[in-house]
Design a protein around this motif. Structure first.
Motif, mmCIF file in Angstrom:
data_model
loop_
_atom_site.group_PDB
_atom_site.id
_atom_site.type_symbol
_atom_site.label_atom_id
_atom_site.label_comp_id
_atom_site.label_asym_id
_atom_site.label_seq_id
_atom_site.Cartn_x
_atom_site.Cartn_y
_atom_site.Cartn_z
ATOM 1 N N VAL A 25 -4.712 5.047 -8.172
ATOM 2 C CA VAL A 25 -3.579 5.328 -7.288
ATOM 3 C C VAL A 25 -2.334 5.392 -8.160
ATOM 4 C CG1 VAL A 25 -2.186 4.529 -5.351
ATOM 5 C CG2 VAL A 25 -4.661 4.209 -5.309
ATOM 6 N N ILE A 54 -5.073 9.228 -3.594
ATOM 7 C CA ILE A 54 -5.995 8.869 -4.669
ATOM 8 C C ILE A 54 -6.083 9.988 -5.702
ATOM 9 C CG2 ILE A 54 -8.354 8.152 -5.203
ATOM 10 C CD1 ILE A 54 -8.547 7.289 -2.217
ATOM 11 N N SER A 83 0.986 1.231 -8.659
ATOM 12 C CA SER A 83 0.284 2.071 -7.685
ATOM 13 C C SER A 83 1.071 2.172 -6.377
ATOM 14 C CB SER A 83 -1.132 1.545 -7.420
ATOM 15 O OG SER A 83 -1.959 1.763 -8.552
ATOM 16 N N THR A 134 5.010 -1.028 0.995
ATOM 17 C CA THR A 134 5.766 0.059 0.383
ATOM 18 C C THR A 134 6.648 0.741 1.423
ATOM 19 O OG1 THR A 134 3.849 0.428 -1.054
ATOM 20 C CG2 THR A 134 5.573 2.101 -1.069
ATOM 21 N N LYS A 152 -3.881 3.031 3.647
ATOM 22 C CA LYS A 152 -3.944 4.433 3.261
ATOM 23 C C LYS A 152 -3.260 4.626 1.913
ATOM 24 C CE LYS A 152 -3.416 7.343 6.540
ATOM 25 N NZ LYS A 152 -2.804 8.153 7.628
ATOM 26 N N ALA A 153 -3.881 5.457 1.042
ATOM 27 C CA ALA A 153 -3.327 5.704 -0.281
ATOM 28 C C ALA A 153 -3.634 7.137 -0.697
ATOM 29 C CB ALA A 153 -3.899 4.730 -1.304
ATOM 30 N N LEU A 187 3.518 10.659 3.150
ATOM 31 C CA LEU A 187 2.486 10.570 2.118
ATOM 32 C C LEU A 187 1.532 11.767 2.182
ATOM 33 C CD1 LEU A 187 1.358 8.773 -0.166
ATOM 34 C CD2 LEU A 187 -0.067 7.631 1.555
ATOM 35 N N LEU A 210 -7.366 -3.412 -6.382
ATOM 36 C CA LEU A 210 -7.628 -2.265 -5.518
ATOM 37 C C LEU A 210 -9.087 -1.862 -5.641
ATOM 38 C CD1 LEU A 210 -4.499 -0.025 -6.359
ATOM 39 C CD2 LEU A 210 -4.735 -1.719 -4.522
ATOM 40 N N GLN A 227 -5.156 0.786 -11.158
ATOM 41 C CA GLN A 227 -3.782 0.509 -10.754
ATOM 42 C C GLN A 227 -2.850 1.105 -11.810
ATOM 43 O OE1 GLN A 227 -2.599 -3.665 -10.446
ATOM 44 N NE2 GLN A 227 -1.293 -3.173 -8.693
ATOM 45 N N ALA A 286 0.838 4.238 -1.920
ATOM 46 C CA ALA A 286 -0.041 3.526 -0.993
ATOM 47 C C ALA A 286 0.821 2.696 -0.053
ATOM 48 C CB ALA A 286 -1.011 2.621 -1.751
ATOM 49 N N GLU A 287 0.253 2.342 1.072
ATOM 50 C CA GLU A 287 1.017 1.583 2.070
ATOM 51 C C GLU A 287 1.321 0.158 1.620
ATOM 52 O OE1 GLU A 287 -0.437 3.752 6.196
ATOM 53 O OE2 GLU A 287 -1.745 2.225 5.275
ATOM 54 N N MET A 313 1.196 -2.643 -1.988
ATOM 55 C CA MET A 313 1.010 -2.847 -3.420
ATOM 56 C C MET A 313 0.739 -4.331 -3.661
ATOM 57 S SD MET A 313 4.059 -0.662 -5.249
ATOM 58 C CE MET A 313 5.291 -1.845 -4.678
#
Length: 362
Positions: free
Chosen positions: A56, A5, A133, A32, A2-3, A338, A119, A128, A136-137, A139
């Motif tokens: 991201v 965006i 970035s 992260t 998950k990120a 997040l 990514l 990136q 996000a969960e 990197m």
């Protein structure tokens, strides 16, 4: 994974699934743990600096090493790390002469156009940001974007060292080289400005004047080492600083990234004083200074991420925090998931916080 965006300026970040590649040679996959919300990210969200979408964002970050690629030296799964946007090649003229923050071969730390992107989403590359970035969960970064730290350092405070502390304290100690007993003014008391105040106190400055329009932030600045405060909402800060110091300060630091406050930083200098602009003034703007002031040996300079040697500096800052000299606990105004990232940036934009931190579940 998950990120959050980025889809372009003036649009909210959206949560979505992004694919992250496996580590290649000299690459490290990091889980992260915490990521700070910084004005540098906000500049791109608000369109004052350009960035291709989708991407991201996020660069003020700490985490745990998950995997390492071939050839990685000094990092292994389980290590606690801080990321830094001053990714360095290690062999260019800047790197080998003690200025890795000015590395001009950063392209060597990225994947080439013929390689799969680090990514992606639905098969298309995702940008990136600053080679990190952090929103996000996971990197996937070059090993030269990371430094290993002590495992007893809390992740949320470690993340602040990744940008705010390194930028603000580094500008004082590395860029300007403030000496014991000096007079200092810091304009802007967010995360970077508070770190500059704290850095001036650690350097032994005799008088540290914090300037802001928020009374709450000025109160906070005193906790970080300010000896005097100036509420710029009700006075001319240049005149106020000159009055307090009988003519101006030896060192000033601008930590907001605004044209006028950058000019004020120069105007409040004593003869032979040095003004250091830390903030990111919007692209296309120009500073105006009185050239006669230059005849009195006044200087205006920039600072790239606190002129850092982050693999040396950041572990020291961790030690400063754990020994009680670096005051990070009160810098964090909010801890957010997040999913609340846009709310966090709204707070930052409105000046309601010193620093908000996104925290991730272990």
């Amino acid at each position: 994974m998950k990120a959050a965006i980025f889809h372009g300026p003036h649009r909210p970040l959206t949560l979505g699934e992004v694919q992250v590649a496996d580590p290649g040679p000299r690459e490290v996959l990091v889980r992260t743990m915490a990521a700070g919300l910084c004005h540098s990210d906000l500049h791109f969200i608000d369109g004052t600096y350009a960035l291709d979408a989708p991407a991201v964002l996020g660069h003020e970050v700490s985490g745990i090493v998950e995997k390492v690629g071939e050839g990685v030296i000094g990092l292994r799964p389980g290590d606690h790390v801080i990321g830094c946007l001053s990714v360095f090649c290690g062999h260019c003229g800047h790197c080998t002469s003690g200025r890795p923050y000015s590395c001009d071969h950063q392209h060597e730390t990225r994947r080439g156009p013929q390689e799969p992107p680090r990514l992606s989403q639905a098969g298309a590359p995702v940008g990136q940001f600053y080679e990190l970035s952090a929103f996000a969960e996971l990197m996937l970064v070059h090993e030269h974007a990371l430094v290993k730290i002590r495992s007893d350092m809390p992740f949320d405070r470690a993340a602040l060292i990744g940008c705010a502390v390194t930028t603000g304290m580094g500008a004082v100690i590395n860029t300007a080289r403030v000496e014991v007993g000096a007079t200092v003014a810091v304009i802007g008391c967010g995360g970077v400005g508070l770190s500059a105040v704290n850095g001036a106190a650690i350097a032994g400055a005799g008088r540290i004047i914090a300037v802001d329009i928020s009374g709450a932030k000025l109160d906070l600045a005193r906790d970080f080492g300010a000896t005097d405060t100036v509420d710029a909402s009700g006075c001319d800060p240049v005149e106020a600083v000159r009055d307090l110091t009988r003519g101006g300060v030896q060192y000033s630091f601008e930590a907001l990234g605004l044209k006028r406050t950058s000019e004020q930083a120069f105007e409040m200098l004593a003869p032979s004083g040095i003004a250091t602009i830390i903030g990111m003034v919007p692209e296309g703007q120009r500073l105006e200074i009185d050239p006669v002031s230059l005849l009195y040996d006044r200087r205006l300079q920039g600072s790239n991420m606190g002129s850092n040697r982050f693999r040396v500096d950041m572990p020291r800052y961790v030690d400063f925090y754990l020994s009680g000299r670096l005051h990070l606990d009160r810098m964090i105004s909010r801890r957010l998931p997040l999913a609340a990232i846009n709310e966090g940036f709204d707070d930052l934009r409105a000046g309601r916080v010193a620093r908000s931190v996104i925290t991730f579940d272990p």
